[in-house]
Design an enzyme around this catalytic site. Structure first.
Site, PDB file in Angstrom:
ATOM      1  N   ARG B 269       0.861  -1.181   0.000  1.00  0.00           N
ATOM      2  CA  ARG B 269       0.000   0.000   0.000  1.00  0.00           C
ATOM      3  C   ARG B 269       0.896   1.229   0.000  1.00  0.00           C
ATOM      4  O   ARG B 269       1.428   1.618   1.043  1.00  0.00           O
ATOM      5  CB  ARG B 269      -0.900  -0.025   1.236  1.00  0.00           C
ATOM      6  CG  ARG B 269      -2.141   0.845   1.097  1.00  0.00           C
ATOM      7  CD  ARG B 269      -2.805   1.044   2.441  1.00  0.00           C
ATOM      8  NE  ARG B 269      -2.003   1.928   3.268  1.00  0.00           N
ATOM      9  CZ  ARG B 269      -1.997   1.928   4.596  1.00  0.00           C
ATOM     10  NH1 ARG B 269      -2.746   1.073   5.263  1.00  0.00           N
ATOM     11  NH2 ARG B 269      -1.233   2.774   5.263  1.00  0.00           N
ATOM     12  N   HIS B 273      -3.883   4.640   4.295  1.00  0.00           N
ATOM     13  CA  HIS B 273      -5.069   3.777   4.251  1.00  0.00           C
ATOM     14  C   HIS B 273      -6.164   4.456   3.442  1.00  0.00           C
ATOM     15  O   HIS B 273      -6.836   3.844   2.626  1.00  0.00           O
ATOM     16  CB  HIS B 273      -5.558   3.492   5.667  1.00  0.00           C
ATOM     17  CG  HIS B 273      -6.955   2.945   5.717  1.00  0.00           C
ATOM     18  ND1 HIS B 273      -7.258   1.668   5.300  1.00  0.00           N
ATOM     19  CD2 HIS B 273      -8.127   3.509   6.104  1.00  0.00           C
ATOM     20  CE1 HIS B 273      -8.572   1.474   5.448  1.00  0.00           C
ATOM     21  NE2 HIS B 273      -9.112   2.573   5.925  1.00  0.00           N
ATOM     22  N   TYR B 282       3.459   6.154  11.272  1.00  0.00           N
ATOM     23  CA  TYR B 282       3.806   4.777  11.622  1.00  0.00           C
ATOM     24  C   TYR B 282       4.778   4.108  10.654  1.00  0.00           C
ATOM     25  O   TYR B 282       5.160   2.972  10.856  1.00  0.00           O
ATOM     26  CB  TYR B 282       2.542   3.918  11.781  1.00  0.00           C
ATOM     27  CG  TYR B 282       1.577   3.990  10.620  1.00  0.00           C
ATOM     28  CD1 TYR B 282       1.754   3.184   9.498  1.00  0.00           C
ATOM     29  CD2 TYR B 282       0.484   4.860  10.651  1.00  0.00           C
ATOM     30  CE1 TYR B 282       0.873   3.244   8.436  1.00  0.00           C
ATOM     31  CE2 TYR B 282      -0.401   4.930   9.590  1.00  0.00           C
ATOM     32  CZ  TYR B 282      -0.205   4.120   8.487  1.00  0.00           C
ATOM     33  OH  TYR B 282      -1.075   4.187   7.433  1.00  0.00           O
TER      34      TYR B 282
END
Lengths: 324, 373
Positions: B269, B273, B282
């Protein structure tokens, strides 16, 4: 006309539906060879085979999720949840998926099915075989909730539910599965959804009940009559969308209301019924409505008859409301 | 760890099925045999998907749409798998596969109508952006809770099997969804009943901020198939040709009555998100570098360039075409009014019961909400 108990009447409804429409399939835990733990599906495996009467792995979420897919395909699945107490792993599929599919897809995927599940206490089943969780479902937009109290209605309501274009949760009051016997016509007939039945006429107090507690309400009403209080007892039959007209017609006549249900009182379905009556018929009321319900505790095993709203607790409530 | 049945026969657990080599040629043993024209067509879809991702993210940043959940870096996994399914098969999506819907035939206009939640939105403005539907193209309905579509895809394919029809389903989900009860139930039911479903796991490394190693202690997701008696395949998700070949084999297996396949597509990815996420909280950009070097679109482009079937000029024209169509569709979608008030009460049930009729009147007769957004 044949005499049937509720188990036989539901079995007969399933057989009628499966014979007339090969798209109807049953799935669930133990519904096949053994015919269900209450024998509601007895004989159907032999008549219709294992592709239409399907013993599934033990997963309520999987059963309902798969049934949603089957309904999207065009089958008419009738999943069974073995006890209503076991329905929670499927709650997401019922509430977020099944009940929302038509809406969330803009009408492209109108998913419907009848979920059958035995409900209620009085069979010495303890907390995990006795719950009556209708309040968790009547508040869900997109769902219909039905509960018969007798064999005739059970068959007629189930056939209506199967034909209905919307998802229906069909509660079966297991305490009276075999006790509620009566004449049941052979073949096709329906009892319409959202239609309550006035099962005892009276002018003094309206008593709303459903499922197994209907018989307790009737027993209390017979005893009340000996004391000069005439109850009108209404079997709601469909909890949502409820037959509001029949309720209001009765309350406008009696001005007094008692509601009976097994589930805990707080946030229970009775609260919604009281609200509806207060909003729509407040000035007809001559006494505060009273709820006779289970307590706000988990369902107890040894003390179940003390927990349940049986006749001995309904009678004083009726007399209190009548004399208020 | 035992070996298991894979796309290229028996596959060792950590083996990854690849077809497109680094030099742009295809492994002849597993080449799915597409014509150059077919590859160009898919490539245009890849460019469309990525360009739309960039443009939609910009629209969100401008405050013109509320949300977008993109597929940056995962385009080949998504388009390759959809391409491999037959037109008669059904797709049960997650929410990150708009490239699949467009490939199946959802119009760009309908897609953008959904992004704006307007009156022409396929779901009538009832869901967030990226939650469109397209039944006429046998493409499902999108739910935000992760994994819920998996058991439904199984039920649909199972119904087709009961009905005696040769129809398979493909369901998309991410690595996070393998932790859901639906993954377990879906795989288990499909294994037991030999249901013709392709479980397509986009292992993109992340479930919002939670990395793959927090979803499972298994060495791979593909090997989970073994425990369900299901064929598991681990494929390079950034290799369009490997994805097509593996998915085709899964469909053929389903059509032969041999049941389900779990495909783990290794991809990454590359974006957040969604537009609501800030991945820098993160993970570092350096984590993207090895994946950027294996960009799924660049790799197909390299392949086509080598064949003389693509060049910078065609690339520029392709993007210009997407931009023109996008601009036009946005203009129309933005001008289209919101759904009418009364539509809020439609499709809850087939016809509105008394309480919804009553509430609809209360809404219509009552005060309107302030136009804050």
């Amino acid at each position: 006309m044949p005499q049937m108990n509720m188990v036989q009447a539901i079995n007969d409804a399933l057989r009628v539906a499966m014979r007339r429409d090969k798209r109807v399939v049953l799935l669930g835990e133990d519904v096949g060879k053994v015919g269900g733990v209450f024998r509601v599906t007895a004989g159907l495996f032999d008549e219709f085979g294992d592709a239409r009467v399907i013993d599934t792995p033990l997963s309520e979420g999987g059963i309902i999720g798969a049934a949603v897919g089957m309904a999207m395909y065009g089958l008419v699945p009738i999943p069974e949840i073995q006890f209503a107490d076991f329905i929670w792993p499927a709650y997401d599929q019922i509430v977020n998926e099944l009940a929302k599919y038509r809406y969330r897809s803009g009408g492209e995927y109108p998913v419907s099915m009848v979920i059958r599940t035995p409900v209620g206490g009085g069979i010495r089943g303890g907390h995990y075989h006795s719950q009556h969780p209708e309040a968790h479902f009547v508040c869900v937009p997109g769902l219909k909730v039905v509960i018969p109290s007798n064999a005739y209605d059970a068959k007629g309501l189930l056939l209506s539910a199967i034909a209905d274009p919307d998802p229906v949760l069909f509660f079966e009051p297991k305490r009276v599965y075999r006790a509620a016997k009566g004449e049941v016509p052979e073949g096709e007939y329906t009892v319409p959804l959202s239609s309550a039945a006035v099962v005892r006429a009276g002018d003094d107090v309206t008593v709303l009940a459903y499922g197994a507690m209907l018989y307790e309400a009737l027993d209390a009403s017979a005893k009340a009559q000996q004391q000069g209080v005439h109850c009108e007892v209404i079997d709601l039959r469909t909890l949502w969308p409820v037959d509001i007209d029949t309720i209001l017609r009765s309350v406008e006549k009696t001005g007094r209301l008692v509601i009976v249900h097994e589930a805990p009182r707080t946030g229970g379905y009775g609260a919604e019924l009281v609200s509806l009556v207060c909003e729509k018929a407040f000035y007809h009321l001559q006494a505060p409505p009273v709820r006779v319900t289970g307590f706000d505790t988990p369902f107890p095993y040894t003390l179940e008859t003390e927990y349940m709203p049986l006749s001995h607790r309904i009678l004083p409530a009726v007399l209190q409301v009548a004399r208020a | 760890m035992s070996s298991h049945q894979g796309a290229a026969g028996v596959q060792e657990p950590l083996e990854v099925f690849r077809v497109l080599r680094d030099d742009g040629t295809l492994d002849p043993e597993h080449d799915p045999g597409l014509t150059t024209e077919e590859v160009v067509e898919i490539y245009r879809g890849l460019v469309l998907t990525r360009t739309l991702d960039q443009r939609l993210t910009a629209l969100q940043r401008q405050g013109r749409i509320g949300f977008h959940v993109g597929s940056l870096g995962e385009e080949a996994a998504i388009l390759g798998s959809t391409y491999a399914m037959r037109d008669t098969d059904w797709i049960f999506p997650c929410y990150r596969e708009f490239g699949s819907a467009l490939m199946r035939g959802l119009s760009l206009q309908k897609f953008l109508d959904n992004m704006f939640g307007n009156a022409n939105d396929t779901v009538k403005g009832r869901q967030m952006p990226d939650h469109y539907t397209c039944r006429e193209k046998r493409w499902g309905s999108i739910s935000s809770p992760v994994g819920t579509q998996i058991t439904q895809a199984v039920g649909f394919a199972w119904a087709a099997k009961i009905d005696g029809k040769d129809i398979a389903t493909l369901t998309y989900f991410g690595d996070g969804a393998t932790s859901s009860p639906e993954f377990h139930s879906g795989m288990n039911f499909a294994g037991v009943f030999k249901v013709p479903t392709v479980f397509f796991c986009r292992n993109n490394g992340w479930a919002i901020s939670v990395p793959t190693e927090r979803q499972t202690a298994s060495a791979t997701f593909a090997q989970k198939a073994d425990a369900y008696g299901v064929v598991g395949v681990r494929v390079d998700g950034n290799d369009l040709f490997a994805v097509i070949a593996a998915t085709r084999q899964a469909v053929e297996r389903a059509a032969r009555g041999e049941g389900p396949t779990l495909i783990e597509a290794l991809t990454y990815r590359m974006g957040g998100h969604s537009t609501s996420d800030d991945p820098l909280r993160y993970r570092g950009d350096e984590q993207l570098e090895p994946w950027a070097a294996r960009d799924p679109i660049e790799r197909v482009r390299h392949h086509l360039t080598r064949l003389g079937a693509w060049d910078d000029e065609r690339e520029a024209a392709c993007i210009a075409d997407v931009d023109a169509r996008f601009k036009q569709a946005v203009a129309v979608a933005e001008q289209t009014p919101p759904p009418p008030l009364e539509s809020m009460f439609e499709d809850v049930y087939e016809s509105p019961p008394w309480h919804l009729v009553e509430q609809r009147e209360q809404l219509i007769q009552g005060p309107r909400a302030p136009k804050s957004h």
